[in-house]
Write an enzyme that holds these catalytic residues in place. Structure first.
Site, mmCIF file in Angstrom:
data_model
loop_
_atom_site.group_PDB
_atom_site.id
_atom_site.type_symbol
_atom_site.label_atom_id
_atom_site.label_comp_id
_atom_site.label_asym_id
_atom_site.label_seq_id
_atom_site.Cartn_x
_atom_site.Cartn_y
_atom_site.Cartn_z
ATOM 1 N N ARG A 104 0.900 -1.051 0.030
ATOM 2 C CA ARG A 104 0.015 -0.209 0.120
ATOM 3 C C ARG A 104 0.912 1.333 0.006
ATOM 4 N NH1 ARG A 104 -4.397 1.125 4.600
ATOM 5 N NH2 ARG A 104 -2.800 1.664 5.770
ATOM 6 N N THR A 108 -0.589 7.591 -0.834
ATOM 7 C CA THR A 108 -2.146 7.571 -1.651
ATOM 8 C C THR A 108 -2.880 6.410 -1.144
ATOM 9 O OG1 THR A 108 -1.048 5.961 -3.251
ATOM 10 C CG2 THR A 108 -0.836 8.106 -3.738
ATOM 11 N N ASP A 200 0.440 -2.270 12.320
ATOM 12 C CA ASP A 200 0.990 -2.763 11.193
ATOM 13 C C ASP A 200 1.336 -4.230 11.211
ATOM 14 O OD1 ASP A 200 2.875 -3.426 8.765
ATOM 15 O OD2 ASP A 200 2.655 -1.337 8.575
ATOM 16 N N ASP A 203 5.071 -5.702 9.573
ATOM 17 C CA ASP A 203 5.878 -5.093 10.551
ATOM 18 C C ASP A 203 5.875 -6.034 11.706
ATOM 19 O OD1 ASP A 203 7.160 -3.274 8.963
ATOM 20 O OD2 ASP A 203 6.059 -1.553 9.841
HETATM 21 C C1 PRP Z 1 -1.087 -4.377 4.883
HETATM 22 C C2 PRP Z 1 -1.994 -5.475 5.091
HETATM 23 C C3 PRP Z 1 -2.872 -5.537 3.785
HETATM 24 C C4 PRP Z 1 -3.126 -3.991 3.503
HETATM 25 C C5 PRP Z 1 -4.536 -3.649 3.904
HETATM 26 O O1 PRP Z 1 -0.217 -4.717 3.782
HETATM 27 O O2 PRP Z 1 -1.533 -6.804 5.208
HETATM 28 O O3 PRP Z 1 -2.199 -6.231 2.620
HETATM 29 O O4 PRP Z 1 -2.270 -3.108 4.143
HETATM 30 O O5 PRP Z 1 -4.616 -2.152 3.649
HETATM 31 P P1 PRP Z 1 -5.796 -1.828 2.722
HETATM 32 O O6 PRP Z 1 -6.982 -2.627 2.882
HETATM 33 O O7 PRP Z 1 -6.041 -0.211 2.887
HETATM 34 O O8 PRP Z 1 -5.305 -2.139 1.278
HETATM 35 P P2 PRP Z 1 1.083 -3.502 3.551
HETATM 36 O O9 PRP Z 1 0.623 -2.698 2.347
HETATM 37 O O10 PRP Z 1 1.352 -2.682 4.652
HETATM 38 O O11 PRP Z 1 2.252 -4.419 3.149
HETATM 39 P P3 PRP Z 1 3.204 -5.473 4.055
HETATM 40 O O12 PRP Z 1 2.140 -6.716 3.864
HETATM 41 O O13 PRP Z 1 4.236 -5.889 2.970
HETATM 42 O O14 PRP Z 1 3.430 -5.038 5.151
HETATM 43 N N1 URA Z 2 -2.240 -2.654 7.217
HETATM 44 C C1 URA Z 2 -2.109 -2.901 8.372
HETATM 45 O O1 URA Z 2 -1.158 -3.715 8.488
HETATM 46 N N2 URA Z 2 -2.789 -2.267 9.336
HETATM 47 C C2 URA Z 2 -3.732 -1.698 9.231
HETATM 48 O O2 URA Z 2 -4.307 -1.134 10.231
HETATM 49 C C3 URA Z 2 -3.953 -1.232 8.120
HETATM 50 C C4 URA Z 2 -3.303 -1.587 7.071
#
Ligand code: PRP
Ligand code: URA
Length: 209
Positions: A104, A108, A200, A203
């Site tokens: 994400r 944006t 997160d 993380d």
């Molecule tokens: C997080 C989570 C989802 C997304 C959810 O991933 O694991 O994939 O955000 O958010 P959304 O519904 O607003 O799209 P992130 O983009 O942080 O990537 P990561 O899993 O690599 O940490």
């Molecule tokens: N992605 C995450 O990991 N946590 C949130 O709360 C939203 C998006």
């Protein structure tokens, strides 16, 4: 509209509380995500079709049941979806696993796809898209569009925690996709994080920041 199921089994709810806690460290967080994923998989596979076969027990022949119907495919959304794979595979060890890489954009909040690798027969499988978080819904929505573009017709979405905004988006765009959740939280904050949420997920799973 797709159906939304909040899996309120006491073990799922208990473990989710510790997943949410900021005092839970990486090792325990990982273990809990794994356990909750297995428990959720147990619930969402309740409706898998069975067929009768004849089995010879050491004592006599018996009519017994085995799974029939479509084979299963798991599709974790990278990265955080990876934390849910092993727990589900313990219950469904023959499932194939495809990967969709999405992150994400922090400015944006739009998802950016950077990787996709899927089993060749996704059109014949019941797919379970897995991601701990359904926030704006952008990532799950894109992942499901990607799968449909490549022939998938039978998709479920499984997330630990969702915001209403994400559920609404997936329901609007994919009324055929049933959504299974551990919890449906209140809303998103101004940074697109689910509140109260768990922070997160990627993380916390991988110990990054
Ligand atoms: C997080 C989570 C989802 C997304 C959810 O991933 O694991 O994939 O955000 O958010 P959304 O519904 O607003 O799209 P992130 O983009 O942080 O990537 P990561 O899993 O690599 O940490
Ligand atoms: N992605 C995450 O990991 N946590 C949130 O709360 C939203 C998006």
């Amino acid at each position: 509209m797709s159906n939304v199921f909040v899996l309120d089994h006491p073990l799922i709810q208990h473990k989710l509380t510790y997943i949410r806690s900021k005092h839970t460290g990486t090792k325990e967080f990982r273990a809990l995500v794994d356990e909750v994923s297995a428990l959720m998989a147990f619930e969402i596979t309740r409706d898998l079709p069975l067929t009768e076969i004849t089995t010879e027990t050491p004592v006599m022949e018996a009519q017994t049941k085995v799974l029939s119907g479509k084979k299963i495919g798991l599709v974790p959304i990278l990265r955080a979806g990876l934390g849910m794979v092993d727990g589900i595979l313990r219950l469904i060890p023959a499932a194939k696993v495809g990967h969709v890489g999405l992150y994400r954009d922090p400015e944006t909040l739009q998802p950016v796809e950077y990787y996709i690798k899927l089993p060749s027969d996704i059109d014949e499988r019941e797919l379970i898209v897995i991601d701990p978080m359904l926030a704006t819904g952008g990532s799950a929505n894109d992942a499901i569009h990607s799968l449909k573009k490549r022939g998938a017709t039978n998709i479920k979405l499984m997330c630990l925690i969702a915001a209403p905004e994400g559920v609404d988006l997936v329901q609007e765009e994919h009324p055929d996709v049933d959504i299974y959740l551990g919890a449906l939280d209140k809303q998103l904050n101004e940074k697109g994080y689910i509140i109260p949420g768990l922070g997160d997920a990627g993380d916390r799973l991988f110990g990054t920041k």
